[in-house]
Design a protein around this motif. Sequence first.
Motif, PDB file in Angstrom:
ATOM      1  N   LYS A 197       0.845  -1.193   0.000  1.00 23.89           N
ATOM      2  CA  LYS A 197       0.000   0.000   0.000  1.00 23.89           C
ATOM      3  C   LYS A 197       0.881   1.245   0.000  1.00 23.89           C
ATOM      4  O   LYS A 197       2.068   1.187   0.331  1.00 23.89           O
ATOM      5  N   TYR A 198       0.261   2.372  -0.332  1.00 20.54           N
ATOM      6  CA  TYR A 198       1.013   3.634  -0.361  1.00 20.54           C
ATOM      7  C   TYR A 198       0.060   4.781  -0.058  1.00 20.54           C
ATOM      8  O   TYR A 198      -1.054   4.831  -0.593  1.00 20.54           O
ATOM      9  N   ASN A 205      -4.481 -10.294 -16.408  1.00 23.85           N
ATOM     10  CA  ASN A 205      -3.198  -9.604 -16.575  1.00 23.85           C
ATOM     11  C   ASN A 205      -3.342  -8.085 -16.489  1.00 23.85           C
ATOM     12  O   ASN A 205      -2.384  -7.360 -16.745  1.00 23.85           O
ATOM     13  N   GLN A 206      -4.548  -7.621 -16.140  1.00 23.58           N
ATOM     14  CA  GLN A 206      -4.796  -6.181 -16.056  1.00 23.58           C
ATOM     15  C   GLN A 206      -3.874  -5.545 -15.016  1.00 23.58           C
ATOM     16  O   GLN A 206      -3.735  -6.031 -13.894  1.00 23.58           O
ATOM     17  N   SER A 207      -3.228  -4.442 -15.400  1.00 27.29           N
ATOM     18  CA  SER A 207      -2.386  -3.701 -14.460  1.00 27.29           C
ATOM     19  C   SER A 207      -3.189  -2.541 -13.882  1.00 27.29           C
ATOM     20  O   SER A 207      -4.266  -2.199 -14.369  1.00 27.29           O
ATOM     21  N   GLY A 208      -2.652  -1.912 -12.866  1.00 29.01           N
ATOM     22  CA  GLY A 208      -3.323  -0.779 -12.242  1.00 29.01           C
ATOM     23  C   GLY A 208      -3.231  -0.851 -10.736  1.00 29.01           C
ATOM     24  O   GLY A 208      -2.788  -1.858 -10.161  1.00 29.01           O
ATOM     25  N   LEU A 209      -3.644   0.222 -10.088  1.00 21.04           N
ATOM     26  CA  LEU A 209      -3.637   0.315  -8.635  1.00 21.04           C
ATOM     27  C   LEU A 209      -5.017   0.746  -8.158  1.00 21.04           C
ATOM     28  O   LEU A 209      -5.659   1.598  -8.782  1.00 21.04           O
ATOM     29  N   VAL A 210      -5.460   0.168  -7.049  1.00 21.58           N
ATOM     30  CA  VAL A 210      -6.797   0.441  -6.521  1.00 21.58           C
ATOM     31  C   VAL A 210      -6.729   1.603  -5.530  1.00 21.58           C
ATOM     32  O   VAL A 210      -5.914   1.587  -4.596  1.00 21.58           O
ATOM     33  N   ASP A 268       5.729   0.492  -5.856  1.00 14.20           N
ATOM     34  CA  ASP A 268       7.082   1.037  -6.008  1.00 14.20           C
ATOM     35  C   ASP A 268       7.181   1.909  -7.255  1.00 14.20           C
ATOM     36  O   ASP A 268       7.773   2.994  -7.227  1.00 14.20           O
ATOM     37  N   GLY A 269       6.599   1.429  -8.353  1.00 12.06           N
ATOM     38  CA  GLY A 269       6.637   2.209  -9.590  1.00 12.06           C
ATOM     39  C   GLY A 269       5.881   3.515  -9.456  1.00 12.06           C
ATOM     40  O   GLY A 269       6.333   4.563  -9.936  1.00 12.06           O
ATOM     41  N   PHE A 270       4.729   3.469  -8.781  1.00 15.32           N
ATOM     42  CA  PHE A 270       3.941   4.687  -8.572  1.00 15.32           C
ATOM     43  C   PHE A 270       4.714   5.688  -7.724  1.00 15.32           C
ATOM     44  O   PHE A 270       4.731   6.893  -8.021  1.00 15.32           O
ATOM     45  N   GLU A 271       5.368   5.209  -6.666  1.00 20.74           N
ATOM     46  CA  GLU A 271       6.115   6.104  -5.787  1.00 20.74           C
ATOM     47  C   GLU A 271       7.242   6.802  -6.550  1.00 20.74           C
ATOM     48  O   GLU A 271       7.491   8.002  -6.358  1.00 20.74           O
ATOM     49  N   LYS A 272       7.912   6.087  -7.435  1.00 16.93           N
ATOM     50  CA  LYS A 272       8.988   6.697  -8.224  1.00 16.93           C
ATOM     51  C   LYS A 272       8.437   7.780  -9.151  1.00 16.93           C
ATOM     52  O   LYS A 272       9.031   8.852  -9.301  1.00 16.93           O
TER      53      LYS A 272
END
Length: 673
Positions: free
Chosen positions: A569-570, A595-600, A633-637
Amino acid sequence: MAFTRFLFFTLLAHTFNLLLTGEHSNFSLTDEVRGVYQAIVRIEVVSEKGSGGRMMKARSTGSGVIISKDGLVLTNHHVAGKASRLTCRLHNGDELMADLLGADAMTDLALLRLRLNENGSDSKPLKIAEFGNSQKVKVGDTCFAMGSPAGLSQSVTKGIISNVALISAGSQSFRLDGENVGELVRWLGHDAVIYPGNSGGPLVDRFGKIIGINEVGIGSLGGAIPSNLAKSVAKKLESQGYVSRSWVGLECQPLIKNKTSGILVSGVISGSPAEKAGIMAGDLITQYDQKKVSATIPEDIPIFNQLVYSKPANKEVKVLGLRDGLKKEWKITPTHREPAYAKEKELKSWGLTIRNFTLMSSLEAQRNKKTGVQVHSTNRGGPSASAKPSLVPGDVILEVNGTPIDHTKDLIEATRKLTRGKREPVPVIVRFERNLAQLLTVVKIGPEAEENQPVQAWKPWLGVSTQVITRDLSSALGLPRTTRGVRVAQVFPESPAEQSELQCDDLLFRIDGQVIQSYRVEDAEVFGNMLKQYKINSTITLSGQRNGEAFDLQVTLNKRPEPPNELPKYEEETFEFALRELSFGDRVNRRLDLNQSGLVIENVEPAGWGALGGLRQGDLLLRVEKNSVDSVDGFEKIMNRLITQRKKSVVFFIRRGIHTLFLELEPDWDQEG
């Protein structure tokens, strides 16, 4: 139904006719009035206000009028005075960002400047409106109220002037940022219809001159700030961003019945210049700085206040008057008048909004000094509210860990030093003042303690959802009422159950010969608990029935997909929302490709930048700007890079149900605390 629709559209048409014509029918606009109509702007405002320990963001709309060719726009303080972002729509549909040059709560006026060099708009000449002389306005004169009601396009309504010295009933009736607007303003009363959103628009005479700035509307009565006062304030806001006023600490009222001339002093603030000069309650003031003054009715008081406030600070003023019938002379040296309240600031790590003391707020609090930081609001459940004793609005923070706190910047700097590099809350001793007492408390400030994640114990997984075969369901399915087991309600894709060709509606009675002891609704966990006894990659035999035929089916259990509460989580502090990675269950329940990507988006703070941009709990974040996101991690960057770039707006591409949309989030990168 047909009649209802007819009535609705008839009323709707009538409403828009009122927006265009007002209550007075059969009138047409002169060319002069039409010219002012083109100088109206609709103002879209993003503002911030301290509440609940946070700076709450909100959107609103109001009206304004262009008063200069270089893009000055005059409006109300209550429209734009607390703005962090301003967008103005011109009569031709062009939209321009604007900057707040200054605001004055005492007259409820604010001055903006359009950014004419953006979007190539500097090449287009602006339509401007000119000020008229409000002192020449008479009762019965025709007037036109213009603005953008309810955020709609421009409108104009017609009326007449009904009062040239309208005041509020009672000294506390209209306060703005702690200021009593009625101290200085006598409104032009009129009956041109004022709708919500008309605030800040011009009141115009039949010659197309601004005679007032609309401020209030009560029923059929509207009130406008006279143009002479508005013009004077606008000049000061343009030149210095604020209105300089002096203060002497006099409180005055109209004469009582047995007095014939002058202004009655009803009170003198302790420690004020007026008290030092020797003026007392009951004195009559007849002349102020060589100008004769008198007040026989409440409408006279704002004129006297304008005179007193207009004198320069630190320059002696001679005052003449009477005490018990005898002539008196006083010499007062006014001091600079600060705003009633200082601007609030958010201190996230404390769960507080705070502000400094001004001269006026320290007097109201009956404090003889302005040092210390006043608690403005607290976040229920936050560090300050959770302390014992807790900090509450009105408390004054004096020290933190023995360090004196005189100003908000002292508290912000002390907080930075105490929490720098810390990963857990830091307990600090706070000395604070409440009424006449000085108390101590311990507040744990800084980042929340990270929860220790338990070592992951991978569990076996079949990949079905089931329901208990109750006695009623057994009877309905033609089974003996003593049947024990579960019915398969769903088979998850790519699961061991699907690979073994288990189907929805299959009835399961045994696992490896052991009866599934489920026949009551409260037995729903029995089947899952039996599966937990096995290791991952174990092969089990399920015995059951399909379409009346018995079967035995061998299934090899896999590792259970991670549930939402075990996924990374972030918390995004700038935009004030929290998200997590997409789970297997999310993909199944939302009918997404596996295989759907994304963040909730798990949580969106009310009145935060995320909420203001339209982000909602449950949204699926697909991209930030042009970057796909598939991990925390990718979102935080990505966010760290954007924070460094400090872009004016950030575009999120999200999925909401079956819909996708772009959201433009516009943060304030300069927030402190």
